[in-house]
Design a protein around this motif. Structure first.
Motif, PDB file in Angstrom:
ATOM      1  N   UNK A 168       7.294  83.970 -23.486  1.00 51.29           N
ATOM      2  CA  UNK A 168       6.718  83.882 -22.143  1.00 51.29           C
ATOM      3  C   UNK A 168       7.164  82.595 -21.441  1.00 51.29           C
ATOM      4  N   UNK A 169       7.116  81.456 -22.171  1.00 55.08           N
ATOM      5  CA  UNK A 169       7.504  80.175 -21.591  1.00 55.08           C
ATOM      6  C   UNK A 169       8.993  80.140 -21.255  1.00 55.08           C
ATOM      7  N   UNK A 170       9.819  80.733 -22.142  1.00 53.24           N
ATOM      8  CA  UNK A 170      11.260  80.796 -21.867  1.00 53.24           C
ATOM      9  C   UNK A 170      11.530  81.601 -20.600  1.00 53.24           C
ATOM     10  N   UNK A 213      12.015  79.677 -13.029  1.00 55.64           N
ATOM     11  CA  UNK A 213      11.927  78.447 -12.244  1.00 55.64           C
ATOM     12  C   UNK A 213      13.306  77.818 -12.028  1.00 55.64           C
ATOM     13  N   UNK A 214      14.180  77.903 -13.035  1.00 57.30           N
ATOM     14  CA  UNK A 214      15.544  77.389 -12.878  1.00 57.30           C
ATOM     15  C   UNK A 214      16.284  78.148 -11.785  1.00 57.30           C
ATOM     16  N   UNK A 271      22.394  75.708 -20.054  1.00 56.18           N
ATOM     17  CA  UNK A 271      23.200  76.124 -21.210  1.00 56.18           C
ATOM     18  C   UNK A 271      22.333  76.832 -22.259  1.00 56.18           C
ATOM     19  N   UNK A 272      21.113  76.378 -22.396  1.00 53.55           N
ATOM     20  CA  UNK A 272      20.182  76.959 -23.372  1.00 53.55           C
ATOM     21  C   UNK A 272      19.975  78.451 -23.128  1.00 53.55           C
ATOM     22  N   UNK A 273      19.961  78.825 -21.828  1.00 56.68           N
ATOM     23  CA  UNK A 273      19.731  80.242 -21.478  1.00 56.68           C
ATOM     24  C   UNK A 273      21.015  80.946 -21.058  1.00 56.68           C
ATOM     25  N   UNK A 274      22.180  80.328 -21.320  1.00 55.77           N
ATOM     26  CA  UNK A 274      23.452  80.957 -20.973  1.00 55.77           C
ATOM     27  C   UNK A 274      23.653  81.067 -19.471  1.00 55.77           C
TER      28      UNK A 274
END
Length: 457
Positions: A411-413, A419-420, A450-453
């Motif tokens: 959920x937080x991801x 938001x990004x 980068x964390x989320x591609x």
């Protein structure tokens, strides 16, 4: 204020000549016909400078110099004699004379020597005063508050200050992490050595290694001369590494080596330099979470985290708000201490406001009221967002845990990705502006993309 000078000579003509000369330069001048007379005057009057003959009946000038320096060590003393010898000159300088000149002397020479002696004395006095102010400011009195949370902070600082252990200070932005670091330094045996602070998140990746370790001439384009880094500048003292979580992984390895081996090399250098420096680091981010994510070295974290001091948010210690308001009001105004400085309604609003910017936000708020000319901090001088209590909620409306449970991390991801994207949309795709909108550094913003591609254009 005019400097007061005492002229000591058994010859009346010489005393009066120097008195007229110095009076013409704007000094207050007293005269003494003997060393004994001079000592009695010094006992009842403070002099910035004494100009004395060496050869006088009774007590001589050298003995007078010795007694002056014993009683009033900060008084500048200029010795004058008709019979100059190398032995006398050496003895006078050893006893603390500013200088030693022979008769006959040039008028301009005396003027210059007196001016330089008084300037040197003023600089020494100013340095002593500033050092005392710095130690007062960054002793425990520099940290304002008597709440239980702050007493725990004071207790930790007192216990850790005398040691050489590395300290990690954590807490939200604006809670006073640098103040705590300075309190550690100025209550430690290193207090007379430099305290050097650097915000690691404010230095570009390409420059941070050179900034910390220095570089040699020709190490890279633009390196036109050898340059010492912050480790050398802090030699014998304390190096405060603020926002340590922003240091790139490659540099983290080099920083770890310095902490382990107590030595480093300048960029482009072949010689290892010793590092007698105490490290105090700080971060408003969760370094343990960064370790789990792989963006911060675990071994470096444990090297830095020998002792951890957590600075409480202002919301956690709201009972300190009145003392902080008074402190900042005194800092920014000419308040003499009589009468109320804040109305009950305004204080009630401050108690209820969450202060996301913590103590720094409260300081800015008080400064704003002073700048606007408020004699008393009332509701009408508070910023609209504070008056209307438009505090940011700790979680968006409508959030609830379903009966079957939920995957909190997923959920937080998902929320973080949204938001990004929203920040990028609002800023027209300009990543630096989007990072600022979310209150993070550009490096942290890129890491999350980068964390989320999402780091591709």
């Amino acid at each position: 204020m005019r400097a007061r000078i005492l002229v000591v000579d058994d010859e009346l003509s010489m005393r009066e000549f120097l008195a007229i000369l110095l009076d013409g330069e704007g000094y207050l001048v007293d005269q003494a016909e003997s060393a004994e007379d001079a000592l009695s005057r010094i006992g009842g009057q403070s002099y910035e400078m004494v100009i004395s003959d060496v050869s006088m009946p009774g007590l001589g000038g050298i003995e007078l110099l010795s007694r002056i320096k014993s009683q009033c060590p900060d008084t500048a003393v200029l010795m004058i004699t008709a019979f100059t010898t190398a032995e006398q000159a050496v003895e006078a300088m050893k006893l603390g004379a500013y200088d030693y000149i022979g008769k006959p002397f040039k008028v301009e020479e005396v003027k210059v020597l007196v001016r330089k002696a008084l300037e040197k004395r003023r600089l020494v006095q100013e340095n002593i005063r500033l050092k005392a102010e710095v130690q007062e400011r960054f002793s425990f009195s520099g940290l304002i508050g008597k709440s239980k949370q702050m007493r725990e902070v004071y207790d930790l600082i007192a216990k850790v200050a005398d040691s050489t252990a590395n300290v990690l200070i954590t807490g939200e932005s604006g809670t006073g992490k640098e103040l705590a670091a300075r309190a550690i330094h100025y209550n430690s045996p290193r207090k007379d050595a430099p305290f050097v602070a650097v915000n690691c998140g404010a230095i570009p990746e390409t420059l941070i290694e050179s900034e910390l370790f220095g570089h040699t001439k020709g190490a890279f384009t633009g390196a036109i001369a050898d340059r010492p880094g912050l480790f050398e500048q802090a030699e014998g003292g304390t190096l405060f590494l603020d926002e340590i979580g922003e240091v790139p992984l490659l540099l983290q390895a080099k920083l770890l080596r310095v902490l382990q081996e107590r030595e480093f090399r300048r960029v482009g250098g072949a010689v290892s330099l010793k590092a007698d420096v105490r490290i105090v680091a700080a971060s408003n981010r969760n370094l343990e979470e960064q370790v789990r994510e792989g963006s911060f070295r675990e071994d470096l974290f444990y090297r830095l985290n020998v002792v951890q001091i957590r600075m409480p948010s202002l919301k956690e210690r709201s009972e300190d708000i009145p003392a902080l308001v008074e402190h900042f009001y005194k800092k920014y105004s000419l308040w003499s201490g009589s009468g109320d400085i804040i109305t009950p309604d305004a204080m009630r609003v401050l108690y209820n406001y969450p202060f996301p910017g913590n103590v720094r936000e409260l300081e800015n708020l008080v400064e704003r009221c002073v700048v606007l000319g408020s004699r008393v901090i009332a509701l009408d001088c508070l910023p609209p967002a504070v008056r209307e209590q438009r505090a940011v909620s700790s979680a968006p409306d409508g959030i609830g845990i379903p009966e079957e449970g939920m995957d909190l991390q997923a959920y937080l991801d998902n929320l973080e990705q949204k938001l990004l994207v929203q920040a990028l949309d609002q800023c027209g795709g300009v990543k630096k502006r989007a990072a600022a909108l979310l209150g993070m550094t550009f490096r942290s913003f890129r890491y999350r993309l980068a964390k989320f591609g999402m780091d591709e254009d």
